[in-house]
Design a protein around this motif. Structure first.
Motif, short mmCIF file in Angstrom:
data_model
loop_
_atom_site.label_atom_id
_atom_site.label_comp_id
_atom_site.label_asym_id
_atom_site.label_seq_id
_atom_site.Cartn_x
_atom_site.Cartn_y
_atom_site.Cartn_z
N MET A 83 -14.46 10.90 -14.02
CA MET A 83 -15.64 10.20 -13.49
C MET A 83 -16.86 10.74 -14.24
O MET A 83 -16.99 11.96 -14.42
N LEU A 84 -17.72 9.84 -14.69
CA LEU A 84 -18.91 10.26 -15.46
C LEU A 84 -20.13 10.31 -14.53
O LEU A 84 -20.57 9.27 -14.03
N THR A 85 -20.64 11.51 -14.33
CA THR A 85 -21.85 11.66 -13.50
C THR A 85 -22.65 12.86 -13.99
O THR A 85 -22.08 13.79 -14.59
N PRO A 86 -23.96 12.88 -13.72
CA PRO A 86 -24.77 14.05 -14.12
C PRO A 86 -24.40 15.31 -13.33
O PRO A 86 -24.82 16.40 -13.68
N GLN A 87 -23.60 15.18 -12.27
CA GLN A 87 -23.17 16.35 -11.49
C GLN A 87 -21.88 16.98 -12.02
O GLN A 87 -21.43 18.00 -11.49
N GLU A 126 -14.72 15.48 -13.05
CA GLU A 126 -16.03 14.85 -13.17
C GLU A 126 -16.74 15.51 -14.35
O GLU A 126 -16.81 16.74 -14.42
N ILE A 127 -17.25 14.70 -15.28
CA ILE A 127 -17.88 15.24 -16.49
C ILE A 127 -19.28 14.66 -16.67
O ILE A 127 -19.53 13.49 -16.40
N SER A 128 -20.20 15.53 -17.16
CA SER A 128 -21.56 15.14 -17.55
C SER A 128 -21.68 15.40 -19.05
O SER A 128 -21.03 16.31 -19.57
N ILE A 129 -22.49 14.64 -19.76
CA ILE A 129 -22.66 14.94 -21.19
C ILE A 129 -23.90 15.76 -21.48
O ILE A 129 -24.21 16.02 -22.64
N GLY A 130 -24.62 16.20 -20.46
CA GLY A 130 -25.77 17.07 -20.73
C GLY A 130 -26.76 17.03 -19.59
O GLY A 130 -26.67 16.18 -18.71
N ASP A 131 -27.74 17.91 -19.67
CA ASP A 131 -28.69 18.05 -18.57
C ASP A 131 -29.89 17.12 -18.73
O ASP A 131 -31.00 17.55 -19.04
N TYR A 132 -29.63 15.85 -18.54
CA TYR A 132 -30.65 14.81 -18.54
C TYR A 132 -30.04 13.65 -17.78
O TYR A 132 -28.82 13.62 -17.57
N VAL A 133 -30.86 12.70 -17.34
CA VAL A 133 -30.34 11.63 -16.50
C VAL A 133 -30.30 10.31 -17.27
O VAL A 133 -31.30 9.90 -17.88
N LEU A 134 -29.16 9.67 -17.26
CA LEU A 134 -28.97 8.35 -17.88
C LEU A 134 -28.94 7.29 -16.79
O LEU A 134 -28.73 7.61 -15.63
N THR A 135 -29.13 6.04 -17.19
CA THR A 135 -29.09 4.97 -16.18
C THR A 135 -27.66 4.68 -15.73
O THR A 135 -27.44 4.09 -14.69
N GLY A 136 -26.69 5.10 -16.54
CA GLY A 136 -25.30 4.84 -16.17
C GLY A 136 -24.35 5.72 -16.95
O GLY A 136 -24.76 6.41 -17.89
N GLY A 137 -23.09 5.68 -16.59
CA GLY A 137 -22.08 6.50 -17.26
C GLY A 137 -21.63 5.94 -18.61
O GLY A 137 -20.92 6.63 -19.35
N GLU A 138 -22.05 4.70 -18.95
CA GLU A 138 -21.54 4.07 -20.17
C GLU A 138 -21.83 4.86 -21.45
O GLU A 138 -20.91 5.04 -22.26
N PRO A 139 -23.08 5.32 -21.67
CA PRO A 139 -23.30 6.11 -22.90
C PRO A 139 -22.42 7.37 -22.92
O PRO A 139 -21.97 7.79 -23.99
N ALA A 140 -22.16 7.95 -21.75
CA ALA A 140 -21.32 9.14 -21.67
C ALA A 140 -19.86 8.79 -22.03
O ALA A 140 -19.20 9.53 -22.76
N ALA A 141 -19.37 7.65 -21.54
CA ALA A 141 -18.00 7.22 -21.85
C ALA A 141 -17.86 6.99 -23.35
O ALA A 141 -16.84 7.30 -23.96
#
Ligand code: 6GU
Length: 243
Positions: A83-87, A126-141
């Motif tokens: 699951m892609l989330t900032p947490q 659950e994975i985050s790609i860094g300490d900033y907030v994106l509008t969605g998980g798509e760029p992370a995926a």
């Protein structure tokens, strides 16, 4: 390997699949890449994927049913669900290597509003790609898929990942190509010498120097070989002379 992305924005991944190394990896069957639109799993007339939060407050929350039904439509015993989330825990090269070993990776993308908490019990991590907030998980995926696909057998030259920044915990050494002199800026002499042992040692030293300058955090707690100790001492001495 197969990568399935669960998202309501499948078009986000179109250019990714049609470009360069990833395109070739798909064509050569190194990876199968698919998107699943969880809006297609809604049961109501208006195809809502979200609803208001219990307890009140701003924003909307992604509901369990469309996401869990989408997940179940593709999940097998061999699937690893992320699951892609900032947490989530921070995505690093070691995690890319680990994810590249799964036969089937499922990447679940939410958007700004966040997931119903109960969805977490259906995922493996659950994975985050860094300490900033994106509008969605798509760029992370997209980031995770790219980092994983390039590690698969036959996608890039076998040797090229050994020199990657981070693969040995150091940043990559400086690279040059022709001409040997560009506007008075010269390529280091040793690289023109053809002396392979000296070139290897110069590259290791410059990797150490760049890592110490830019990312000293990567050197903390790292074990050094005798040769690396010697090169670090030389770098320290050179810095003393400069000052
Ligand atoms: Cl995975 N999702 C969102 N929405 N924001 C992020 C992230 C993920 N990683 C860093 N920021």
């Amino acid at each position: 390997m197969k990568i399935s992305v669960i998202t309501i924005f499948p078009e986000f991944f179109d250019s990714f699949q049609m470009t360069s190394i990833i395109k070739r990896a798909i064509e050569n069957n190194r990876v199968e890449f698919e998107t699943i639109d969880f809006r297609n799993f809604t049961l109501d007339k208006h195809r809502h994927v979200d609803d208001t939060p219990y307890g009140g407050g701003q924003g909307m929350v992604l509901a369990c049913q469309p996401i869990i039904d989408a997940l179940r439509s593709i999940q097998t015993e061999k699937s690893h669900v992320v699951m892609l989330t900032p947490q989530g825990s921070s995505f690093v090269q070691k995690k890319a290597v680990e994810l590249s070993q799964y036969e089937h990776l499922i990447l679940l993308c939410g958007h700004y509003e966040g997931f119903d908490e109960r969805i977490r019990s259906y995922v493996d991590e659950e994975i985050s790609i860094g300490d900033y907030v994106l509008t969605g998980g798509e760029p992370a995926a997209l980031v995770i898929s790219d980092a994983v696909i390039r590690l698969l057998d036959g996608v890039i030259l076998e040797d090229s990942h050994e020199d990657d920044s981070f693969s040995d915990g150091l940043l990559e050494y400086p690279q040059y190509t022709k001409p040997a002199d560009f506007e008075g800026k010269k390529v280091p002499e040793v690289l023109l010498s053809g002396h392979h042992a000296n070139i290897r040692q110069w590259r290791l030293k410059e990797s150490l120097r760049k890592t110490q300058q830019r990312r000293p955090d990567l050197l903390k707690g790292r074990m050094f070989t005798k040769e690396e100790e010697k090169l670090l001492a030389e770098i320290a001495e050179e810095q003393q002379k400069e000052h």
